[in-house]
Each structure stands twice: as C-alpha cells, then as structure tokens.
Design an enzyme around this catalytic site. Structure first.
Site, PDB file in Angstrom:
ATOM      1  N   HIS A  49      -0.246  10.726   4.409  1.00  0.00           N
ATOM      2  CA  HIS A  49      -0.137  11.620   5.560  1.00  0.00           C
ATOM      3  C   HIS A  49       1.162  11.405   6.329  1.00  0.00           C
ATOM      4  O   HIS A  49       1.353  11.985   7.405  1.00  0.00           O
ATOM      5  CB  HIS A  49      -1.349  11.445   6.469  1.00  0.00           C
ATOM      6  CG  HIS A  49      -2.626  11.837   5.794  1.00  0.00           C
ATOM      7  ND1 HIS A  49      -3.045  13.139   5.695  1.00  0.00           N
ATOM      8  CD2 HIS A  49      -3.556  11.099   5.131  1.00  0.00           C
ATOM      9  CE1 HIS A  49      -4.188  13.196   5.026  1.00  0.00           C
ATOM     10  NE2 HIS A  49      -4.512  11.967   4.673  1.00  0.00           N
TER      11      HIS A  49
ATOM     12  N   GLN B  63       0.752  16.276   6.163  1.00  0.00           N
ATOM     13  CA  GLN B  63       1.621  15.254   6.734  1.00  0.00           C
ATOM     14  C   GLN B  63       1.960  15.458   8.211  1.00  0.00           C
ATOM     15  O   GLN B  63       2.505  14.544   8.831  1.00  0.00           O
ATOM     16  CB  GLN B  63       2.915  15.166   5.914  1.00  0.00           C
ATOM     17  CG  GLN B  63       2.649  14.699   4.482  1.00  0.00           C
ATOM     18  CD  GLN B  63       3.902  14.318   3.737  1.00  0.00           C
ATOM     19  OE1 GLN B  63       4.969  14.886   3.970  1.00  0.00           O
ATOM     20  NE2 GLN B  63       3.784  13.363   2.837  1.00  0.00           N
TER      21      GLN B  63
ATOM     22  N   ARG C  98      -7.678  -6.421  -6.296  1.00  0.00           N
ATOM     23  CA  ARG C  98      -8.330  -6.713  -5.021  1.00  0.00           C
ATOM     24  C   ARG C  98      -9.833  -6.572  -5.205  1.00  0.00           C
ATOM     25  O   ARG C  98     -10.301  -5.611  -5.806  1.00  0.00           O
ATOM     26  CB  ARG C  98      -7.854  -5.733  -3.941  1.00  0.00           C
ATOM     27  CG  ARG C  98      -8.482  -5.980  -2.556  1.00  0.00           C
ATOM     28  CD  ARG C  98      -8.073  -4.895  -1.568  1.00  0.00           C
ATOM     29  NE  ARG C  98      -8.593  -3.587  -1.949  1.00  0.00           N
ATOM     30  CZ  ARG C  98      -8.134  -2.432  -1.472  1.00  0.00           C
ATOM     31  NH1 ARG C  98      -7.133  -2.418  -0.610  1.00  0.00           N
ATOM     32  NH2 ARG C  98      -8.662  -1.282  -1.866  1.00  0.00           N
TER      33      ARG C  98
ATOM     34  N   ASP D  11      -1.603  12.568  15.607  1.00  0.00           N
ATOM     35  CA  ASP D  11      -0.660  12.323  14.517  1.00  0.00           C
ATOM     36  C   ASP D  11       0.741  11.999  15.033  1.00  0.00           C
ATOM     37  O   ASP D  11       1.427  12.853  15.600  1.00  0.00           O
ATOM     38  CB  ASP D  11      -0.610  13.556  13.610  1.00  0.00           C
ATOM     39  CG  ASP D  11      -0.076  13.235  12.242  1.00  0.00           C
ATOM     40  OD1 ASP D  11      -0.784  12.558  11.474  1.00  0.00           O
ATOM     41  OD2 ASP D  11       1.060  13.653  11.933  1.00  0.00           O
TER      42      ASP D  11
ATOM     43  N   ASN E 197     -13.695   0.253  -2.391  1.00  0.00           N
ATOM     44  CA  ASN E 197     -13.093  -0.189  -1.142  1.00  0.00           C
ATOM     45  C   ASN E 197     -13.998   0.205   0.018  1.00  0.00           C
ATOM     46  O   ASN E 197     -15.068   0.786  -0.180  1.00  0.00           O
ATOM     47  CB  ASN E 197     -11.657   0.349  -0.992  1.00  0.00           C
ATOM     48  CG  ASN E 197     -11.600   1.801  -0.549  1.00  0.00           C
ATOM     49  OD1 ASN E 197     -12.592   2.522  -0.555  1.00  0.00           O
ATOM     50  ND2 ASN E 197     -10.422   2.244  -0.172  1.00  0.00           N
TER      51      ASN E 197
ATOM     52  N   ASN F 194       0.115   5.989  10.938  1.00  0.00           N
ATOM     53  CA  ASN F 194       0.041   7.446  10.908  1.00  0.00           C
ATOM     54  C   ASN F 194      -0.377   8.060  12.236  1.00  0.00           C
ATOM     55  O   ASN F 194       0.069   9.151  12.584  1.00  0.00           O
ATOM     56  CB  ASN F 194      -0.952   7.882   9.828  1.00  0.00           C
ATOM     57  CG  ASN F 194      -1.157   9.382   9.791  1.00  0.00           C
ATOM     58  OD1 ASN F 194      -0.220  10.126   9.502  1.00  0.00           O
ATOM     59  ND2 ASN F 194      -2.376   9.836  10.088  1.00  0.00           N
TER      60      ASN F 194
ATOM     61  N   GLU G 229      -2.116   3.287   0.980  1.00  0.00           N
ATOM     62  CA  GLU G 229      -3.269   4.115   0.655  1.00  0.00           C
ATOM     63  C   GLU G 229      -2.811   5.549   0.397  1.00  0.00           C
ATOM     64  O   GLU G 229      -2.435   6.273   1.317  1.00  0.00           O
ATOM     65  CB  GLU G 229      -4.291   4.109   1.794  1.00  0.00           C
ATOM     66  CG  GLU G 229      -5.543   4.900   1.432  1.00  0.00           C
ATOM     67  CD  GLU G 229      -6.372   5.311   2.633  1.00  0.00           C
ATOM     68  OE1 GLU G 229      -7.566   5.597   2.428  1.00  0.00           O
ATOM     69  OE2 GLU G 229      -5.838   5.362   3.762  1.00  0.00           O
TER      70      GLU G 229
ATOM     71  N   ASP H  89      -2.439   2.203   5.842  1.00  0.00           N
ATOM     72  CA  ASP H  89      -3.509   3.196   5.868  1.00  0.00           C
ATOM     73  C   ASP H  89      -2.922   4.605   5.916  1.00  0.00           C
ATOM     74  O   ASP H  89      -1.905   4.847   6.558  1.00  0.00           O
ATOM     75  CB  ASP H  89      -4.380   2.949   7.103  1.00  0.00           C
ATOM     76  CG  ASP H  89      -5.547   3.905   7.214  1.00  0.00           C
ATOM     77  OD1 ASP H  89      -6.509   3.747   6.445  1.00  0.00           O
ATOM     78  OD2 ASP H  89      -5.485   4.822   8.061  1.00  0.00           O
TER      79      ASP H  89
ATOM     80  N   ARG I 217      -1.207  -3.479   4.109  1.00  0.00           N
ATOM     81  CA  ARG I 217      -1.850  -2.324   3.493  1.00  0.00           C
ATOM     82  C   ARG I 217      -1.643  -1.174   4.472  1.00  0.00           C
ATOM     83  O   ARG I 217      -2.083  -1.239   5.619  1.00  0.00           O
ATOM     84  CB  ARG I 217      -3.334  -2.600   3.274  1.00  0.00           C
ATOM     85  CG  ARG I 217      -4.098  -1.447   2.591  1.00  0.00           C
ATOM     86  CD  ARG I 217      -4.954  -0.695   3.563  1.00  0.00           C
ATOM     87  NE  ARG I 217      -5.824   0.289   2.921  1.00  0.00           N
ATOM     88  CZ  ARG I 217      -6.456   1.250   3.570  1.00  0.00           C
ATOM     89  NH1 ARG I 217      -6.339   1.358   4.886  1.00  0.00           N
ATOM     90  NH2 ARG I 217      -7.211   2.109   2.920  1.00  0.00           N
TER      91      ARG I 217
END
EC number: 3.2.1.1
Length: 493
Positions: free
Chosen positions: A211, A168, A342, A177, A307, A117, A244, A207, A205
């Site tokens: 976004h 986003q 997890r 970003d 987490n 991201n 995520e 992250d 995974r």
C-alpha cells in the site's frame, strides 16, 4: 535537481538492497519465530531460557509504538498507531531495550513489526493511546508525532483492488493513509526506525508494504542508519527488511516491485502448503517446491505456514487447530531448502477479534507452562511443541546442504535427504508407510526427533538404524500420533 535526486535514490536502493536481505543470524541458526502479542519481559526470558538454547535465530515482535485503545482490546488495535512513543501493552521503552539487549546476548535477533503506511482509523471522540497521548483521527490530527491533515493522502476508500492509485493512496480499512512522498513524513518514519536500530534491533517486518509506493520505501530504507555495533553487528551492516505484500499472482501491485528492496512475504507458500497437507494436492508434487511453483527466489522469500492474519481467515491455510497436519507442514517447511523461515506462536482464539490472554484489568498476562514446557493459559506457543522446535534444530544441523534422494509413492508419502546430515519422511496417506529408504546418513542409530528426544545418549521416541549404504527401515503408521519422522547427525544415539 529532481532527476538527480531520483537517480541518487535509485542508485542507493540498488547498492543497499542485497544488504537488506541479510537477517544477521548467529552461526548456523536460521529460523525466526513470531511471538505474537507477547510482553517484552516475557520475550527476554524466553530468549534466555528457551529460544537461545533451542537454536532459534530471531523473534518477530508485535508493533512497539503507541496504539489506539479499542473496546475489548482486540489484537488489531496494535496496528492503529497514535504516536511513535514506545509504550504498548507489551511494555515501555526501557523494557523493550532490555529485551533487545538480552536476546542479542544469547544470539536471538529482534525484528519489529512496523507500521509505515498509516495511523489509526476514525474514532467517535478524542482517541487516547497506550502512552496517554490524545489524537483526533477523524481530523487526521496526531499531535504525538506530530502529523496533521497535510501529511496524509486525501480521504478515499479502496473499492477496486486493481486500481494502483486506490491501493496505494486510499485508506486501507479506514486507516488514515500517510503520504510517504512527503519530506516531513519520511523524516518522522526514518527517525522512528533509527531509534529502534539504536536500541539494537536487527530489522523490520514492514506491514502493508504493497500500500506504499516502492520508490518511497526505497528512499526510507536507504536513509536508515547501519545496525548498532554495540549489539554485536558488524560495521556497515544494514537492517534486514521483510515486507508484507499479499500477491496471489494476479495483483496490479506486484511482489516483484519490492523484492529487490528486501525480502517479501510469500503468501502463496502459505496457501499451497495448506492445500497440500489438507489433502487437496498430492505431496509428490512438492519435489519442485519453491521457485518451481512460481514462488520468489529463495533469498527474497519470507516463508510461513500461517501468520497472525491468515490464520484467522477461512480457506486452506493451516493453523494450530489442525495440529497433526500443521506439524507435518511445518516439518516440511523447515526441512525443505527454500526461503527465509518463520514459525508462528499464537494465542487461542474463537473469533477474528479475540484479544491476547489478559486479566480483568485488560493487561496482557504472561504465558504459563506445564511440566513438559507447553503453554497452558490461553497461549498456544507452537514454537514450544517438540515437533516444531526439534525441526528448528534439524534445520540448523542441515544448513547449507542440498536436497537429494527424493522418494515418493506416487501420492502422499515422501522422503528426502539434506546432504549427508539429515533425512525427513512424511506419511499423509490413510495407510502405513513401511519402506527401506536411503537416509544418506552415516551408518549408526539415530533418534527420530519428532517422536522423542535424545537425552543422555538414549532416545525417548522411535529410533532408526542406518546401514553402511545409508539405508534404514522407515515406518510411519497411518494412526501414529505424528505423520512425520526426522533424523539428523546431531541426534545420533
């Protein structure tokens, strides 16, 4: 031409999405552990000496790419990329590759926490990364990739979380970003992920996935290489993706936009299981756990009690600091047939920014263990608590069986079977559970793997005798060290 390319992207995404839900576990293994902030050399050894022998399926590792160096070395500096060089406080590329190979050799898959991201946030001066690379985040200049200002969205702050554009295309907590619709940005992200695939990882995974536009992620995922057959993966195997996406049920950007691209982190699972085992919701209601609670379908949900982020927040989420309730919640999590599980392996912290255990030179230190195998030098290592690793074994033993014979006392005492292979009972009341219950197990004597272990045919903790009808006398005292009891066919005395 654009319409054709978009249609092709969507077609590829649809054909690959199911493959991206496959975590590529060995045999009956089916639990991932997040070894948060561990060094690569320590993870390699842990795979060989503990995780492999105990039947863990995989490890989620901290971000592998070069990150900014922040004063005091808070854990979150790992989430501020400077370049895609594989050098961090956890080790270098050679050490990472060695870890992946050694873990794969003992049946433990590696999943990398990746940052697609953004790059790092503003820095007062020229920033230096963990590989020595310089960058000027305030100018969106990252020569180590390279990225320049044209590769990022225009600078703006997220002030309205119900505005899709802001969520986003603006900067999450000031992090620069990236524009994932850019051909150059896409190429660098794909190159980074493909390099990790070549080194033998099983997946990622992702992250801050919410976004990023789902169509951009679909393109990136669909462009990745197949997994490396030299590490034991079959031909045409796709990387496992779990994303995520924090969705409390009223978000403008929904988890449903991502669930067909790969698994999605089911944060509502974490929140609701915390409420239940803190006593704010009766355990009897857990009979319909999972989709009955509005959660994602089981093959699309990455589930967890806590987490590395939400264990640092206030609220209902359980963590290692409430060990009795935490172990009960984890036992239920691993026994109930829902989701891709997890478990967390933490380090001790007193505030949000506490760094991982480190020496005077700010180098991450290796975990040390006492005679029982528990960590002692600032690492919590929940995965080494007997009550948790024993439930990993339970989950392996009962894999592919259905839940049956649910029992509850109308409040906070529950039990259920997993086929004819496993039985779990929990007492979260302030009075004893003493009851003849159907365990569904074949007649015999079984070791409670929560209170003890089966060693050379003898149980070091409680044992339960099951009669020819499958019933056994179950006792969990309100003041017992643990409020849970677990039996399975691989722990028969």
């Amino acid at each position: 031409m654009f319409k054709f390319a978009l249609a092709l992207t969507l077609c590829l995404a649809g054909s690959l999405s199911l493959a991206q839900h496959n975590p590529h576990w060995w045999g009956n293994r089916n639990t991932i552990v997040h070894l948060f902030e561990w060094k690569w050399s320590d993870i390699a050894q842990e795979c060989e000496t503990f995780l492999g022998p105990r039947g863990f399926a995989g490890v989620q590792v901290s971000p592998v790419n070069e990150n900014i160096i922040s004063a005091g070395r808070p854990w979150w500096e790992r989430y501020q990329p400077i370049s895609y060089k594989l050098t961090t406080r956890s080790g270098n590329e050679e050490e990472f590759g060695d870890m992946v190979r050694r873990c794969n050799d003992v049946g433990v898959r590696i999943y990398v926490d990746v940052l697609l991201n953004h790059m790092s946030g503003d820095f007062d001066e020229v920033a230096v990364g963990t590989a020595g690379t310089e960058a000027e985040p305030s100018k969106k200049s990252f020569p180590g990739v390279p990225f320049t200002a044209q590769d990022f969205h225009p600078t703006c702050e997220i002030t309205d979380w119900n505005d899709r554009f802001q969520v986003q295309q603006c900067e999450l907590v000031g992090l620069k970003d990236l524009d994932q619709a850019s051909e150059w940005v896409r190429s660098k992200l794909i190159e980074f992920l493909d390099h990790l695939i070549e080194l033998g990882v099983a997946g990622f995974r992702v992250d801050a996935a919410k976004h990023m536009a789902s169509e951009d992620l679909a393109y990136i995922y669909g462009s990745l290489s197949d997994l490396n057959i030299d590490h034991g993966f079959p031909h045409n195997a796709r990387p496992f993706i779990f994303q995520e996406v924090i969705d409390h049920g009223h978000e403008t950007v929904s988890r449903d936009e991502y669930k067909d691209l790969g698994a999605v982190t089911e944060f509502r699972f974490s929140e609701e299981i915390g409420k239940a085992f803190r006593g704010n919701n009766a355990l009897k209601w857990l009979q319909s756990w999972g989709t009955g609670w509005g959660f994602l379908p089981t093959t699309q949900a990455l589930t967890f009690v806590d987490n590395h982020d939400n264990q640092r927040d206030a609220g209902a989420v359980l963590k290692y600091k409430s060990p009795r309730q935490y172990k009960m919640a984890t036992a239920f999590h691993l026994a109930y047939p829902y989701g891709i599980s997890r478990v967390m392996s933490s380090f001790a912290f007193d505030d949000h920014d506490t760094p991982p255990p480190q020496d005077a030179q700010e180098r991450i230190i290796s975990p040390e263990f006492d005679e029982d195998g528990a960590c002692v030098n600032g690492w919590i290592c929940e995965h080494r608590w007997r009550q948790i690793y024993a439930m990993v074994g339970f989950k392996n033993a009962v894999r592919d069986t259905e839940l049956s014979e649910w029992w509850d006392n109308g409040d906070n005492q529950i039990s259920f079977c997993r086929g004819n292979k496993g039985f779990l009972a929990i007492n979260n009341n302030l009075y004893d559970l003493s009851q003849d219950l159907n365990t569904c197990l074949p007649a015999g004597t079984y070791c409670d793997v929560i209170s003890g272990s089966l060693i050379d045919g003898s149980c070091t903790g409680k044992s339960v005798t099951v009669n020819e009808h499958g019933y056994g006398y179950i006792h969990i005292g309100s003041d017992d060290f643990d409020g849970v009891l677990a039996l399975h066919v691989d722990a028969r005395v």
